[in-house]
Motif scaffolding. Structure first.
Motif, short mmCIF file in Angstrom:
data_model
loop_
_atom_site.label_atom_id
_atom_site.label_comp_id
_atom_site.label_asym_id
_atom_site.label_seq_id
_atom_site.Cartn_x
_atom_site.Cartn_y
_atom_site.Cartn_z
N ASP A 86 14.86 -14.57 -51.16
CA ASP A 86 13.72 -15.48 -51.28
C ASP A 86 13.26 -16.04 -49.94
O ASP A 86 12.24 -16.73 -49.86
N ASP A 87 14.01 -15.73 -48.86
CA ASP A 87 13.57 -16.11 -47.52
C ASP A 87 12.65 -15.06 -46.90
O ASP A 87 12.10 -15.29 -45.82
N VAL A 88 12.51 -13.92 -47.56
CA VAL A 88 11.64 -12.86 -47.06
C VAL A 88 10.20 -13.15 -47.50
O VAL A 88 9.93 -13.20 -48.71
N PRO A 89 9.28 -13.34 -46.58
CA PRO A 89 7.89 -13.63 -46.96
C PRO A 89 7.27 -12.48 -47.74
O PRO A 89 7.52 -11.30 -47.45
N LEU A 90 6.47 -12.81 -48.72
CA LEU A 90 5.79 -11.78 -49.50
C LEU A 90 4.81 -10.99 -48.64
O LEU A 90 4.43 -9.87 -48.98
N THR A 91 4.42 -11.58 -47.52
CA THR A 91 3.46 -10.93 -46.63
C THR A 91 4.11 -9.99 -45.61
O THR A 91 3.41 -9.32 -44.86
N LEU A 92 5.44 -9.96 -45.59
CA LEU A 92 6.15 -9.11 -44.62
C LEU A 92 6.10 -7.66 -45.09
O LEU A 92 6.75 -7.29 -46.07
N LYS A 93 5.36 -6.83 -44.39
CA LYS A 93 5.15 -5.46 -44.82
C LYS A 93 6.28 -4.53 -44.39
O LYS A 93 6.59 -3.55 -45.08
#
Length: 224
Positions: A193-200
């Motif tokens: 949950d620390d991984v941004p949803l925007t991180l491609k």
């Protein structure tokens, strides 16, 4: 014994690093070389990190050294560098991969042990960065290759390699899954949950699926 006694004390840090590098390259005594290498690490990573820009490549050149102890010391240098100076992570991934492929079992094992912290630090670094540069993407790709190769080492004939590989994969699973809602999350913990949803470059769904496959011991079939 202090092997640096033959180096003048009035030299600048830059001059001292140059002297230690020369001695590491020219001397044949293993203990003396290791002692000098640790002096380099002390100066570049703790005392005068501004010198890293000038000397990092010289240090990384020890990747091809014939002495396994020097290469293990280099892994320790890379491990600390990634922890305290994240900006240099892209510079060390290729040498780290080369060291993982070294013919020396102790060197391989040391890389796997270091990879636990390096993997966590790199993923956290990517997630906190305001933008993901091309160098950062390339570093993640190289680290993903390292991850796959370590996964393949769980079938190694060497007990130490197998054990270290399993511990690394356990770390991957913890980092790439959501935390248990019943447990209190500490401030320095990292999870999916620390991984941004925007991180491609490292998408949540892919990381989660990868962790699930690792947990099912089917990791060998994952194409990263």
């Amino acid at each position: 014994m202090d092997f640096s006694d033959n180096i003048p004390k009035d030299l600048s840090d830059e001059e001292m690093v140059t002297e230690y590098l020369n001695q590491c390259a020219l001397y044949t005594n293993q203990d003396e070389r290791i002692a000098n290498f640790h002096k380099i690490q002390e100066i570049l990573l703790r005392k005068s990190p501004h010198l890293l820009v000038k000397f990092l490549q010289d240090v990384l050149n020890f990747t091809t050294d014939k002495n396994a102890s020097i290469k293990k010391a280099l892994v320790g240098f890379i491990e600390e560098l990634c922890r305290v100076h994240e900006v240099f992570i892209p510079r060390v991934m290729m040498p780290l991969h080369m060291l993982l492929c070294d013919e020396s079992i102790p060197v391989q094992k040391r890389v796997i042990q270091a990879a636990i912290g390096i993997y966590r630090r790199t993923l956290s670094w990517l997630c906190k960065a305001p933008t993901c540069t091309e160098d950062m993407e390339q570093a993640w790709k190289q680290l993903s290759t390292i991850k796959l190769e370590i996964a393949n080492m769980i079938d190694s004939d060497n007990d130490g390699i197998r054990t270290s590989s399993v511990k690394f994969l356990e770390c991957v699973v913890l980092l790439q899954t959501y935390p248990d809602e019943t447990e209190n999350k500490r401030s320095n913990d990292f999870s999916l949950d620390d991984v941004p949803l925007t991180l491609k470059v490292a998408r949540r769904r892919r990381l989660e699926e990868e962790a699930r496959l690792v947990g099912c011991y089917n990791y060998h079939n994952v194409i990263l």
